[in-house]
Design a protein around this motif. Sequence first.
Motif, PDB file in Angstrom:
ATOM      1  N   VAL A  28      58.304  24.300  81.561  1.00  0.00           N
ATOM      2  CA  VAL A  28      59.421  25.244  81.474  1.00  0.00           C
ATOM      3  C   VAL A  28      60.608  24.695  82.257  1.00  0.00           C
ATOM      4  CG1 VAL A  28      60.169  27.577  82.046  1.00  0.00           C
ATOM      5  CG2 VAL A  28      57.833  27.181  81.283  1.00  0.00           C
ATOM      6  N   THR A  29      61.780  24.720  81.652  1.00  0.00           N
ATOM      7  CA  THR A  29      62.998  24.299  82.341  1.00  0.00           C
ATOM      8  C   THR A  29      63.649  25.542  82.936  1.00  0.00           C
ATOM      9  OG1 THR A  29      63.302  22.545  80.736  1.00  0.00           O
ATOM     10  CG2 THR A  29      65.197  23.115  82.065  1.00  0.00           C
ATOM     11  N   PRO A  30      63.913  25.534  84.244  1.00  0.00           N
ATOM     12  CA  PRO A  30      64.506  26.715  84.872  1.00  0.00           C
ATOM     13  C   PRO A  30      65.953  26.916  84.412  1.00  0.00           C
ATOM     14  CG  PRO A  30      64.330  24.925  86.455  1.00  0.00           C
ATOM     15  CD  PRO A  30      63.661  24.465  85.202  1.00  0.00           C
ATOM     16  N   ASN A  31      66.375  28.160  84.432  1.00  0.00           N
ATOM     17  CA  ASN A  31      67.770  28.478  84.109  1.00  0.00           C
ATOM     18  C   ASN A  31      68.667  28.017  85.246  1.00  0.00           C
ATOM     19  OD1 ASN A  31      67.163  29.715  81.704  1.00  0.00           O
ATOM     20  ND2 ASN A  31      66.972  31.748  82.627  1.00  0.00           N
ATOM     21  N   VAL A  32      69.798  27.446  84.890  1.00  0.00           N
ATOM     22  CA  VAL A  32      70.772  27.012  85.891  1.00  0.00           C
ATOM     23  C   VAL A  32      71.762  28.157  86.076  1.00  0.00           C
ATOM     24  CG1 VAL A  32      72.530  25.306  86.450  1.00  0.00           C
ATOM     25  CG2 VAL A  32      70.491  24.613  85.188  1.00  0.00           C
ATOM     26  N   THR A  33      71.762  28.741  87.280  1.00  0.00           N
ATOM     27  CA  THR A  33      72.631  29.877  87.546  1.00  0.00           C
ATOM     28  C   THR A  33      73.757  29.537  88.510  1.00  0.00           C
ATOM     29  OG1 THR A  33      71.143  30.603  89.286  1.00  0.00           O
ATOM     30  CG2 THR A  33      70.820  31.561  87.089  1.00  0.00           C
ATOM     31  N   HIS A  34      73.744  28.291  89.002  1.00  0.00           N
ATOM     32  CA  HIS A  34      74.760  27.861  89.942  1.00  0.00           C
ATOM     33  C   HIS A  34      75.058  26.396  89.677  1.00  0.00           C
ATOM     34  CE1 HIS A  34      76.626  26.822  93.810  1.00  0.00           C
ATOM     35  NE2 HIS A  34      76.956  28.105  93.876  1.00  0.00           N
ATOM     36  N   VAL A  35      76.317  25.975  89.868  1.00  0.00           N
ATOM     37  CA  VAL A  35      76.714  24.601  89.576  1.00  0.00           C
ATOM     38  C   VAL A  35      75.982  23.575  90.441  1.00  0.00           C
ATOM     39  CG1 VAL A  35      78.959  25.134  88.617  1.00  0.00           C
ATOM     40  CG2 VAL A  35      78.722  24.802  91.074  1.00  0.00           C
ATOM     41  N   ASN A  36      75.490  23.974  91.595  1.00  0.00           N
ATOM     42  CA  ASN A  36      74.779  23.054  92.475  1.00  0.00           C
ATOM     43  C   ASN A  36      73.293  22.917  92.138  1.00  0.00           C
ATOM     44  OD1 ASN A  36      77.126  22.548  93.868  1.00  0.00           O
ATOM     45  ND2 ASN A  36      76.722  24.090  95.450  1.00  0.00           N
ATOM     46  N   HIS A  37      72.825  23.664  91.153  1.00  0.00           N
ATOM     47  CA  HIS A  37      71.420  23.554  90.756  1.00  0.00           C
ATOM     48  C   HIS A  37      71.176  22.234  90.027  1.00  0.00           C
ATOM     49  CE1 HIS A  37      70.542  28.158  90.754  1.00  0.00           C
ATOM     50  NE2 HIS A  37      70.725  27.674  91.966  1.00  0.00           N
ATOM     51  N   ILE A  38      69.988  21.688  90.214  1.00  0.00           N
ATOM     52  CA  ILE A  38      69.600  20.456  89.518  1.00  0.00           C
ATOM     53  C   ILE A  38      69.003  20.841  88.170  1.00  0.00           C
ATOM     54  CG2 ILE A  38      68.059  18.451  89.583  1.00  0.00           C
ATOM     55  CD1 ILE A  38      68.199  18.624  92.648  1.00  0.00           C
ATOM     56  N   VAL A  39      69.467  20.181  87.123  1.00  0.00           N
ATOM     57  CA  VAL A  39      68.958  20.461  85.784  1.00  0.00           C
ATOM     58  C   VAL A  39      67.774  19.560  85.514  1.00  0.00           C
ATOM     59  CG1 VAL A  39      69.529  20.491  83.331  1.00  0.00           C
ATOM     60  CG2 VAL A  39      71.281  21.052  85.020  1.00  0.00           C
ATOM     61  N   GLY A  40      66.642  20.148  85.131  1.00  0.00           N
ATOM     62  CA  GLY A  40      65.454  19.369  84.783  1.00  0.00           C
ATOM     63  C   GLY A  40      65.562  18.843  83.373  1.00  0.00           C
ATOM     64  N   GLY A  41      64.963  17.709  83.131  1.00  0.00           N
ATOM     65  CA  GLY A  41      64.993  17.122  81.791  1.00  0.00           C
ATOM     66  C   GLY A  41      63.601  17.049  81.212  1.00  0.00           C
ATOM     67  N   HIS A  42      63.561  16.956  79.905  1.00  0.00           N
ATOM     68  CA  HIS A  42      62.291  16.817  79.214  1.00  0.00           C
ATOM     69  C   HIS A  42      62.098  15.376  78.815  1.00  0.00           C
ATOM     70  CE1 HIS A  42      61.467  21.049  78.982  1.00  0.00           C
ATOM     71  NE2 HIS A  42      62.622  21.286  78.441  1.00  0.00           N
ATOM     72  N   GLY A  43      60.840  14.959  78.740  1.00  0.00           N
ATOM     73  CA  GLY A  43      60.518  13.625  78.254  1.00  0.00           C
ATOM     74  C   GLY A  43      60.667  13.575  76.738  1.00  0.00           C
ATOM     75  N   ALA A  44      60.481  12.408  76.195  1.00  0.00           N
ATOM     76  CA  ALA A  44      60.552  12.246  74.746  1.00  0.00           C
ATOM     77  C   ALA A  44      59.412  13.017  74.091  1.00  0.00           C
ATOM     78  CB  ALA A  44      60.450  10.768  74.396  1.00  0.00           C
ATOM     79  N   LYS A  45      59.656  13.474  72.881  1.00  0.00           N
ATOM     80  CA  LYS A  45      58.628  14.197  72.148  1.00  0.00           C
ATOM     81  C   LYS A  45      57.439  13.292  71.887  1.00  0.00           C
ATOM     82  CE  LYS A  45      59.995  18.000  69.354  1.00  0.00           C
ATOM     83  NZ  LYS A  45      60.252  18.504  68.039  1.00  0.00           N
ATOM     84  N   ALA A  46      56.246  13.881  71.950  1.00  0.00           N
ATOM     85  CA  ALA A  46      55.051  13.117  71.623  1.00  0.00           C
ATOM     86  C   ALA A  46      55.076  12.855  70.132  1.00  0.00           C
ATOM     87  CB  ALA A  46      53.802  13.908  72.004  1.00  0.00           C
TER      88      ALA A  46
END
Length: 130
Positions: free
Chosen positions: A57-75
């Motif tokens: 699950v990728t967390p919602n970004v609610t503030h500009v200082n939050h780090i955005v998580g990324g997903h790997g390539a699709k299997a």
Amino acid sequence: MDEGRTDLISTITSKMHWLAERQRILAQNVANSDTSNFKPKDLAPFDFKSTLQQALVTPNVTHVNHIVGGHGAKAGTDIVKARTYETLPSGNAVNLETEMMKVSQTGMDYAQMTALLRKWQMMLRIAMGK
């Protein structure tokens, strides 16, 4: 990720789709074991790590200082040339023994994924008190 689905279920489902596709490719290899110049195919190995990263699950970004998580390539289910050890004079490189061992292993792996899903479902029922 779909609502109501867990990371484990998503990963198991992805593996089951990969196994079903591999079984289809292997069946084509066996069916073409007498076809001249036929080269067997297989799928690229299942990448558990990237599948798991995709299911997270990728967390919602609610503030500009939050780090955005990324997903790997699709299997993926990339079809690759299977490793061959011998080629007949007709040019056919399918070894039925090897293909049938792969078919058997794929079937056992699929049964194992089905058993994992059943265990997960049983754990959920126990947790829900049913």
